[in-house]
Motif scaffolding. Structure first.
Motif, PDB file in Angstrom:
ATOM      1  N   ASN A  88       0.863  -1.177   0.000  1.00 44.10           N
ATOM      2  CA  ASN A  88       0.000   0.000   0.000  1.00 44.10           C
ATOM      3  C   ASN A  88       0.900   1.228   0.000  1.00 44.10           C
ATOM      4  O   ASN A  88       1.340   1.693   1.048  1.00 44.10           O
ATOM      5  N   GLY A  89       1.206   1.733  -1.189  1.00 41.45           N
ATOM      6  CA  GLY A  89       2.141   2.837  -1.306  1.00 41.45           C
ATOM      7  C   GLY A  89       3.522   2.409  -0.842  1.00 41.45           C
ATOM      8  O   GLY A  89       4.081   1.426  -1.309  1.00 41.45           O
ATOM      9  N   ALA A  90       4.065   3.146   0.132  1.00 44.48           N
ATOM     10  CA  ALA A  90       5.401   2.841   0.642  1.00 44.48           C
ATOM     11  C   ALA A  90       5.391   1.718   1.672  1.00 44.48           C
ATOM     12  O   ALA A  90       6.459   1.264   2.097  1.00 44.48           O
ATOM     13  N   TYR A  91       4.209   1.242   2.056  1.00 45.62           N
ATOM     14  CA  TYR A  91       4.097   0.221   3.097  1.00 45.62           C
ATOM     15  C   TYR A  91       3.984  -1.170   2.479  1.00 45.62           C
ATOM     16  O   TYR A  91       3.251  -1.376   1.517  1.00 45.62           O
ATOM     17  N   ARG A  92       4.699  -2.117   3.054  1.00 46.24           N
ATOM     18  CA  ARG A  92       4.616  -3.514   2.624  1.00 46.24           C
ATOM     19  C   ARG A  92       4.350  -4.381   3.839  1.00 46.24           C
ATOM     20  O   ARG A  92       5.059  -4.295   4.848  1.00 46.24           O
ATOM     21  N   THR A  93       3.321  -5.222   3.744  1.00 41.00           N
ATOM     22  CA  THR A  93       2.968  -6.139   4.827  1.00 41.00           C
ATOM     23  C   THR A  93       3.496  -7.527   4.513  1.00 41.00           C
ATOM     24  O   THR A  93       3.329  -8.029   3.400  1.00 41.00           O
ATOM     25  N   TRP A  94       4.137  -8.137   5.509  1.00 40.20           N
ATOM     26  CA  TRP A  94       4.745  -9.459   5.384  1.00 40.20           C
ATOM     27  C   TRP A  94       4.027 -10.421   6.322  1.00 40.20           C
ATOM     28  O   TRP A  94       3.579 -10.024   7.397  1.00 40.20           O
ATOM     29  N   THR A 103       4.371  -4.915   9.245  1.00 42.14           N
ATOM     30  CA  THR A 103       4.317  -3.933   8.172  1.00 42.14           C
ATOM     31  C   THR A 103       5.568  -3.073   8.237  1.00 42.14           C
ATOM     32  O   THR A 103       5.909  -2.548   9.303  1.00 42.14           O
ATOM     33  N   LEU A 104       6.246  -2.952   7.099  1.00 38.41           N
ATOM     34  CA  LEU A 104       7.476  -2.193   7.005  1.00 38.41           C
ATOM     35  C   LEU A 104       7.308  -1.062   6.005  1.00 38.41           C
ATOM     36  O   LEU A 104       6.573  -1.182   5.027  1.00 38.41           O
ATOM     37  N   LYS A 105       8.006   0.032   6.258  1.00 37.83           N
ATOM     38  CA  LYS A 105       8.063   1.158   5.340  1.00 37.83           C
ATOM     39  C   LYS A 105       9.520   1.354   4.946  1.00 37.83           C
ATOM     40  O   LYS A 105      10.336   1.762   5.763  1.00 37.83           O
ATOM     41  N   SER A 106       9.848   0.987   3.707  1.00 41.05           N
ATOM     42  CA  SER A 106      11.239   1.034   3.220  1.00 41.05           C
ATOM     43  C   SER A 106      12.181   0.262   4.128  1.00 41.05           C
ATOM     44  O   SER A 106      13.350   0.596   4.259  1.00 41.05           O
ATOM     45  N   GLY A 107      11.674  -0.784   4.778  1.00 38.26           N
ATOM     46  CA  GLY A 107      12.498  -1.638   5.626  1.00 38.26           C
ATOM     47  C   GLY A 107      12.437  -1.320   7.096  1.00 38.26           C
ATOM     48  O   GLY A 107      12.991  -2.059   7.915  1.00 38.26           O
ATOM     49  N   MET A 108      11.747  -0.234   7.492  1.00 41.82           N
ATOM     50  CA  MET A 108      11.597   0.123   8.909  1.00 41.82           C
ATOM     51  C   MET A 108      10.245  -0.379   9.389  1.00 41.82           C
ATOM     52  O   MET A 108       9.203  -0.073   8.791  1.00 41.82           O
ATOM     53  N   ASP A 125       8.466   9.178  10.520  1.00 43.47           N
ATOM     54  CA  ASP A 125       8.875   9.576   9.171  1.00 43.47           C
ATOM     55  C   ASP A 125      10.143  10.418   9.169  1.00 43.47           C
ATOM     56  O   ASP A 125      10.960  10.324   8.243  1.00 43.47           O
ATOM     57  N   SER A 126      10.343  11.250  10.197  1.00 43.51           N
ATOM     58  CA  SER A 126      11.550  12.074  10.227  1.00 43.51           C
ATOM     59  C   SER A 126      12.787  11.209  10.418  1.00 43.51           C
ATOM     60  O   SER A 126      13.834  11.445   9.799  1.00 43.51           O
ATOM     61  N   SER A 127      12.678  10.174  11.265  1.00 46.89           N
ATOM     62  CA  SER A 127      13.790   9.229  11.422  1.00 46.89           C
ATOM     63  C   SER A 127      14.045   8.475  10.130  1.00 46.89           C
ATOM     64  O   SER A 127      15.198   8.325   9.686  1.00 46.89           O
ATOM     65  N   LEU A 128      12.969   7.977   9.519  1.00 44.46           N
ATOM     66  CA  LEU A 128      13.111   7.200   8.293  1.00 44.46           C
ATOM     67  C   LEU A 128      13.756   8.021   7.186  1.00 44.46           C
ATOM     68  O   LEU A 128      14.618   7.520   6.448  1.00 44.46           O
ATOM     69  N   GLN A 129      13.389   9.288   7.067  1.00 48.54           N
ATOM     70  CA  GLN A 129      13.969  10.126   6.027  1.00 48.54           C
ATOM     71  C   GLN A 129      15.472  10.292   6.218  1.00 48.54           C
ATOM     72  O   GLN A 129      16.248  10.161   5.262  1.00 48.54           O
ATOM     73  N   LEU A 130      15.905  10.551   7.454  1.00 47.02           N
ATOM     74  CA  LEU A 130      17.336  10.699   7.716  1.00 47.02           C
ATOM     75  C   LEU A 130      18.076   9.386   7.482  1.00 47.02           C
ATOM     76  O   LEU A 130      19.171   9.375   6.904  1.00 47.02           O
TER      77      LEU A 130
END
Length: 225
Positions: A88-94, A103-108, A125-130
């Motif tokens: 679902n967009g940037a989210y992937r459920t395993w 559920t991970l967002k770009s691996g987080m 999101d601020s942590s993930l972006q950095l």
């Protein structure tokens, strides 16, 4: 690519020990935050190898089509293989073979279901972006986990993101040059030390994330992309 769930042949090789599903609860708002201080890194050594034997990993990779990930919970000494079932967009459920999900967002990791003391949701999101940009900086992380009595606790943490340099990640059939990123946090006086190995496309191939008191840290290994 979403893997097909051809995982029944390896179900017997996958150990998920002592995990109980939970749901419901009320949110405890805004736990008090202590002044930010830099936490000494607990993750200065290279990532450990995935905690499975070679035969189990080979069976997982041979019997599952598409991406494969392994997750270990340090608080429970439990581990399982997961395959993606939804995007679902940037989210992937395993999902694991017994339908526990993360559920991970770009691996987080941002959420889990069926692990016990689940991560209900995460605002980071601020942590993930950095982390994805491999930049130093300060960020706030908020994650909500379920207690044994079905209450949802909101953990608010002030974090320092730091680039730890280059190294090589090897897991399963994946080998890549990566950057080590540490996320050193303090939440109500409690130190939390997350860490990530990030490739040049900004994808997290390995993560060590604090999940909850019972689960401890989740170690998430990419075995096939």
């Amino acid at each position: 690519m979403i893997a097909s769930l051809k995982i029944a042949p390896i179900a017997g090789l996958i150990a998920v020990l002592g995990l109980s599903a939970c749901s419901g609860g009320n949110i405890q708002r805004d736990a008090p935050i202590r002044p930010f201080s830099v936490v000494k890194s607990l993750f200065s050594r290279p990532a450990p190898p995935p905690p499975v034997d070679a035969a189990a990993m080979s069976a997982a990779l041979n019997n599952v089509s598409g991406p494969v990930m392994q997750i270990r919970l340090t608080g429970r000494e439990a581990s399982a293989f997961f395959v993606p079932i939804e995007e679902n967009g940037a989210y992937r459920t395993w999902s694991s073979p017994d339908e526990r999900t993360v559920t991970l967002k770009s691996g987080m990791l941002t959420a889990s279901r069926g692990l016990g003391q689940d991560t209900m949701s995460t605002s980071a999101d601020s942590s993930l972006q950095l982390v994805r940009q491999r930049k130093n900086g300060i960020a706030r992380r908020i994650q909500r986990y379920l207690t044994p009595d079905n209450q949802t606790v909101e953990l608010v943490a002030e974090c320092e993101i730091e680039n730890g340099g280059r190294e090589t990640y090897r897991g399963g059939v994946v080998s890549a040059s990566v950057t080590r990123m540490t996320e050193s946090c303090v939440s109500d006086g409690m130190p939390i030390e997350n860490a990530y190995l990030v490739d040049d496309r900004g994808t997290i191939l390995f993560a060590r994330q604090y999940l909850s008191p019972a689960n401890g840290y989740g170690l998430m290994y990419t075995l096939r992309r």
